[in-house]
Design an enzyme around this catalytic site. Structure first.
Site, PDB file in Angstrom:
ATOM      1  N   CYS A  35       0.841  -1.198   0.000  1.00  0.00           N
ATOM      2  CA  CYS A  35       0.000   0.000   0.000  1.00  0.00           C
ATOM      3  C   CYS A  35       0.881   1.255   0.000  1.00  0.00           C
ATOM      4  O   CYS A  35       1.523   1.572   1.009  1.00  0.00           O
ATOM      5  CB  CYS A  35      -0.923  -0.031   1.225  1.00  0.00           C
ATOM      6  SG  CYS A  35      -1.778   1.518   1.563  1.00  0.00           S
ATOM      7  N   CYS A  38       0.110   3.843   2.666  1.00  0.00           N
ATOM      8  CA  CYS A  38       0.557   3.361   3.979  1.00  0.00           C
ATOM      9  C   CYS A  38       2.039   3.628   4.174  1.00  0.00           C
ATOM     10  O   CYS A  38       2.468   4.079   5.255  1.00  0.00           O
ATOM     11  CB  CYS A  38       0.281   1.867   4.124  1.00  0.00           C
ATOM     12  SG  CYS A  38      -1.458   1.400   3.943  1.00  0.00           S
TER      13      CYS A  38
END
Length: 304
Positions: A35, A38
């Site tokens: 991600c 993230c």
């Protein structure tokens, strides 16, 4: 760093144990290696020393790899990353959010939830120490059958204590046993006038509407049509049961129109002014209740 001030953990079980020992809420941060947002937060938020300076000692931050913790991810219904779930030491959700956040935004949001949690927890402790439990049994009566103080042993979900197997009941059997109407909701006040004009106007029996086995009395035909077209907009949440009691005791006890409040244009009823105040301090904690109630779960109705 000393154990009593450590902020970040990676093992959920260890973090929960520490949180219970220190009586702190937990902030679960769900992310994944693949991600990109993230990974960006790893650099712009979690790698910054300001995070620890502002949050250490106030909460427990648990960084969770969603791919390696699928059960935990599913338990808290996380389906996008990054996501943050605030929980208490019993695992109950206090707040939930998703998406990338700045350092200052992340700290401010965390401190806001922590402050509400601390205030409401302190209120609960003070009430327990003073002998003023969240459930005010003194003015509760059972309307179905005999009347009297409601016994503390009665719970929403009851477990059989005898050795005989419980009889198998079909949905039809259960429906046949339930009365058509449990009680007159909102003490007979019109739910439509209440929501649209914030006005306490008594409804009429001839303008009544049955919804979820409760009788709602409206002020006129127009109000009946409005209620019938969208009853969820007008009926109180949780079948009129006190959300604070449901959170604190897992019991479904109906609130009173004397202690009503709107939040997000939804009506909530409480059994006491103290419970309404607890809701005001931290509403998000109580509106996220996942209870699925049926009228048969409601323990009693208020005799006023």
């Amino acid at each position: 760093m000393a154990a009593d001030t450590q902020l970040v953990y990676h093992d959920f079980r260890e973090a929960m144990q520490v949180a219970r020992e220190r009586q702190l809420p937990l902030l679960l941060h769900f992310g994944a290696e693949w991600c990109n947002p993230c990974q960006r937060m790893e650099q712009t938020v979690f790698a910054r020393p300001e995070l620890e300076r502002n949050l250490a000692g106030k909460l427990i931050l648990v960084k969770i790899d969603a791919d390696r913790s699928p059960e935990l991810t599913q338990m808290y219904r996380v389906n996008s990353y990054p996501s943050d779930v605030f929980i208490d030491t019993q695992g109950r959700v206090l707040s939930k959010s998703s998406g990338v956040s700045s350092l200052q935004g992340y700290i401010a949001s965390a401190l806001q939830v922590e402050s509400r949690y601390r205030q409401s927890t302190q209120l609960v402790q003070e009430r327990q120490e003073s002998g003023n439990s969240p459930a005010p049994y003194s003015f509760l009566d059972i309307r179905l059958g005999q009347t009297g103080p409601f016994p503390e042993s009665v719970q929403v979900s009851q477990t059989r204590t005898d050795s005989k197997p419980a009889p198998t009941e079909t949905l039809t059997d259960i429906e046949e046993k339930e009365p058509e109407v449990v009680f007159v909701a909102l003490d007979g006040y019109c739910p439509v006038r209440l929501r649209e004009k914030r006005s306490w106007v008594k409804g009429a029996e001839k303008h009544s509407f049955i919804y979820q086995q409760q009788e709602y009395r409206c002020a006129g035909e127009d109000e009946v049509k409005a209620f019938e077209s969208n009853p969820d907009d007008y009926a109180p949440r949780l079948l009129g049961c006190d959300p604070v009691l449901m959170w604190e005791t897992d019991r479904a006890l109906p609130g009173s129109t004397e202690f009503a409040a709107y939040y997000g244009n939804q009506l909530y009823l409480f059994t006491s002014e103290e419970n309404r105040e607890m809701f005001r301090i931290d509403p998000q904690r109580y509106i996220d209740l996942k209870h699925v109630l049926a009228p048969r779960d409601v323990e009693a109705t208020l005799i006023r």
